[in-house]
Motif scaffolding. Structure first.
Motif, short mmCIF file in Angstrom:
data_model
loop_
_atom_site.label_atom_id
_atom_site.label_comp_id
_atom_site.label_asym_id
_atom_site.label_seq_id
_atom_site.Cartn_x
_atom_site.Cartn_y
_atom_site.Cartn_z
N ALA A 1 139.92 2.74 -23.64
CA ALA A 1 138.67 3.06 -24.32
C ALA A 1 138.84 3.18 -25.83
CB ALA A 1 138.11 4.37 -23.77
N GLU A 2 140.02 3.56 -26.27
CA GLU A 2 140.27 3.72 -27.71
C GLU A 2 140.14 2.39 -28.47
OE1 GLU A 2 140.75 6.67 -29.30
OE2 GLU A 2 140.42 7.64 -27.35
N ASP A 3 140.36 1.28 -27.77
CA ASP A 3 140.26 -0.04 -28.40
C ASP A 3 139.06 -0.85 -27.91
OD1 ASP A 3 142.79 0.20 -29.88
OD2 ASP A 3 143.70 0.17 -27.89
N ASP A 4 138.52 -0.45 -26.77
CA ASP A 4 137.38 -1.16 -26.17
C ASP A 4 136.13 -0.29 -26.28
OD1 ASP A 4 135.99 -3.13 -24.75
OD2 ASP A 4 136.59 -2.34 -22.80
N LYS A 5 135.90 0.21 -27.48
CA LYS A 5 134.86 1.22 -27.69
C LYS A 5 133.45 0.74 -27.35
CE LYS A 5 137.40 3.96 -31.06
NZ LYS A 5 137.50 4.48 -32.42
N GLU A 6 133.15 -0.49 -27.70
CA GLU A 6 131.80 -1.00 -27.46
C GLU A 6 131.44 -1.00 -25.98
OE1 GLU A 6 129.00 -4.93 -28.37
OE2 GLU A 6 131.11 -4.94 -28.95
N ASN A 7 132.35 -1.50 -25.17
CA ASN A 7 132.10 -1.56 -23.73
C ASN A 7 132.04 -0.17 -23.11
OD1 ASN A 7 131.55 -3.28 -21.52
ND2 ASN A 7 133.64 -3.06 -20.78
N CYS A 8 132.94 0.70 -23.56
CA CYS A 8 132.97 2.08 -23.07
C CYS A 8 131.64 2.78 -23.36
CB CYS A 8 134.13 2.83 -23.71
SG CYS A 8 134.32 4.54 -23.16
N TRP A 9 131.13 2.59 -24.58
CA TRP A 9 129.84 3.19 -24.97
C TRP A 9 128.70 2.64 -24.13
CZ3 TRP A 9 128.72 7.00 -28.62
CH2 TRP A 9 127.35 7.21 -28.87
N LYS A 10 128.70 1.34 -23.92
CA LYS A 10 127.62 0.70 -23.15
C LYS A 10 127.53 1.25 -21.73
CE LYS A 10 127.16 -3.73 -25.57
NZ LYS A 10 127.45 -5.19 -25.50
N VAL A 11 128.69 1.46 -21.12
CA VAL A 11 128.70 1.98 -19.74
C VAL A 11 128.37 3.47 -19.72
CG1 VAL A 11 130.11 2.38 -17.68
CG2 VAL A 11 130.36 0.25 -18.97
N ASN A 12 129.11 4.26 -20.49
CA ASN A 12 129.01 5.72 -20.38
C ASN A 12 127.79 6.34 -21.07
OD1 ASN A 12 131.36 5.57 -18.95
ND2 ASN A 12 132.66 6.43 -20.54
N VAL A 13 127.33 5.69 -22.12
CA VAL A 13 126.19 6.26 -22.87
C VAL A 13 124.90 5.49 -22.57
CG1 VAL A 13 125.33 6.98 -25.12
CG2 VAL A 13 127.79 6.98 -24.68
N ASP A 14 124.90 4.18 -22.88
CA ASP A 14 123.69 3.39 -22.63
C ASP A 14 123.33 3.37 -21.15
OD1 ASP A 14 123.64 2.84 -25.33
OD2 ASP A 14 124.49 0.83 -25.14
N GLY A 15 124.34 3.15 -20.29
CA GLY A 15 124.09 3.11 -18.85
C GLY A 15 123.49 4.40 -18.32
N THR A 16 124.01 5.51 -18.81
CA THR A 16 123.48 6.82 -18.40
C THR A 16 122.04 6.99 -18.88
OG1 THR A 16 125.70 7.79 -18.47
CG2 THR A 16 123.84 9.32 -18.58
N PRO B 1 135.22 16.85 -27.85
CA PRO B 1 136.16 15.85 -27.35
C PRO B 1 137.12 15.33 -28.41
CG PRO B 1 133.93 14.94 -27.51
CD PRO B 1 133.83 16.41 -27.75
N ILE B 2 138.35 15.04 -27.99
CA ILE B 2 139.37 14.56 -28.93
C ILE B 2 139.71 13.09 -28.71
CG2 ILE B 2 140.42 16.80 -29.44
CD1 ILE B 2 142.46 16.29 -27.24
N GLY B 3 139.09 12.47 -27.72
CA GLY B 3 139.30 11.05 -27.44
C GLY B 3 137.97 10.34 -27.30
N TYR B 4 137.99 9.02 -27.38
CA TYR B 4 136.73 8.27 -27.33
C TYR B 4 136.05 8.35 -25.97
CZ TYR B 4 133.21 4.89 -28.61
OH TYR B 4 131.99 4.29 -28.89
N TYR B 5 136.85 8.28 -24.89
CA TYR B 5 136.28 8.43 -23.54
C TYR B 5 135.53 9.75 -23.41
CZ TYR B 5 136.33 9.96 -18.67
OH TYR B 5 135.98 10.48 -17.44
N GLY B 6 136.17 10.84 -23.82
CA GLY B 6 135.53 12.16 -23.76
C GLY B 6 134.28 12.23 -24.61
N LEU B 7 134.32 11.57 -25.77
CA LEU B 7 133.15 11.54 -26.65
C LEU B 7 131.96 10.87 -25.97
CD1 LEU B 7 131.81 11.73 -29.55
CD2 LEU B 7 132.72 9.44 -29.92
N THR B 8 132.22 9.73 -25.32
CA THR B 8 131.11 9.01 -24.66
C THR B 8 130.56 9.80 -23.47
OG1 THR B 8 132.62 7.71 -23.24
CG2 THR B 8 131.98 6.73 -25.35
#
Length: 284
Positions: A67-82, A121-128
């Motif tokens: 997730a630290e390098d694939d931020k766009e996809n992580c955001w789309k699933v965890n934030v936009d998808g939700t 959160p201290i990581g991108y996954y946790g942030l999303t």
């Protein structure tokens, strides 16, 4: 009750659907191939067509390091998808349960985090995942946010399976001993989630099996119970660098669960015992 479960191909989604079917509930489980949560129109059309009474949103981008390098996809699933699912739920007045994580906290100190503690959160996954929480709270009134940790289940990969696999070729392992939390067996968790979704006791909850341990202690218990003679060397986080920073303190208080009349899950050691039995039965 008709319940839509996202993330059906994952550990938790699989067990939630299985438990619901065992109870005679109308369960509809979808994986990413059935429904792309990143597609707003597809989500809206699907939810509107089946009109569930409740949605349990287990689907997530959970590859913490990636997730630290694939931020766009992580955001789309965890934030936009939700967001898309929450909006669709609102249109049909369905209850909504969002599965979140201990990674919304920074892991500082050694006191268990309560639902009243502010995430950091201290990581991108946790942030999303935290951004997803905020969306659920802002859009809906009939919602549950359930933070879980260190999950293991029959369907998918997890720490227990990894330890058992490594034990086949190794007799000594270095395991991090300064990160603490609670293992969570999806078989136990799914029962509680289904009990919860059928109530109106909305809000944020922390749920895991009872008790705390380090990853090293978790590994030792797995080997001891499975009868494998593996030497576990306890190391510090700094000796095992990863792309994403992990919270050292993932302990979460479950007092709110008890205050609202829900039974806490069994001790994590007991959960490991039953899970190893389940794994054995599947192999046979």
């Amino acid at each position: 009750m008709k319940i839509l479960v996202t993330g059906y191909t994952g550990q938790l989604g699989f067990d939630v659907v299985k438990e619901g079917l065992d109870r005679g509930l109308d369960m509809i489980g979808v994986g990413s191939r059935d429904l792309d949560v990143k597609d707003e129109k597809a989500v809206n059309d699907y939810v509107n067509e089946i009109k569930p009474n409740a949605i349990i949103h287990c689907a997530a981008y959970t590859a913490v390091d990636k997730a630290e390098d694939d931020k766009e996809n992580c955001w789309k699933v965890n934030v936009d998808g939700t967001s898309y699912l929450a909006k669709a739920a609102k249109k049909i007045n369905a209850k909504f349960m969002y599965i979140s994580t201990d990674y919304v906290f920074d892991g500082k100190g050694d006191i268990p985090f309560t639902e009243a503690n502010t995430p950091n959160p201290i990581g991108y996954y946790g942030l999303t995942k935290y951004e997803g929480e905020k969306i659920v709270e802002s859009l809906l009134t009939d919602w549950f946010i359930v933070r879980i940790s260190w999950v293991f289940g029959i369907n998918g990969n997890n720490f227990v399976k990894t330890m058992l696999r490594l034990a086949e070729t190794r007799n000594e392992l270095n395991i991090v001993g300064d990160q603490f939390g609670s293992p969570t067996y999806t078989h136990d968790l799914s029962k509680l989630l289904l009990n919860m979704i059928q109530t109106s006791k909305y809000g944020i909850y922390h749920v895991s099996n009872e008790g705390f341990c380090s990853w090293a202690e978790f590994a030792k218990e797995i080997f001891q119970q499975s009868g494998k003679r593996i030497k576990v060397n306890t190391i510090n986080t700094e000796e095992y660098p990863t792309r994403a920073v992990r919270p050292k303190n993932s302990r979460m208080s479950q007092q709110k669960l008890i205050e609202n009349g829900f039974s806490p899950l069994p001790k994590w050691q007991d959960a490991v015992k039953r899970y190893l039995r389940e794994l054995k039965e599947v192999k046979e």
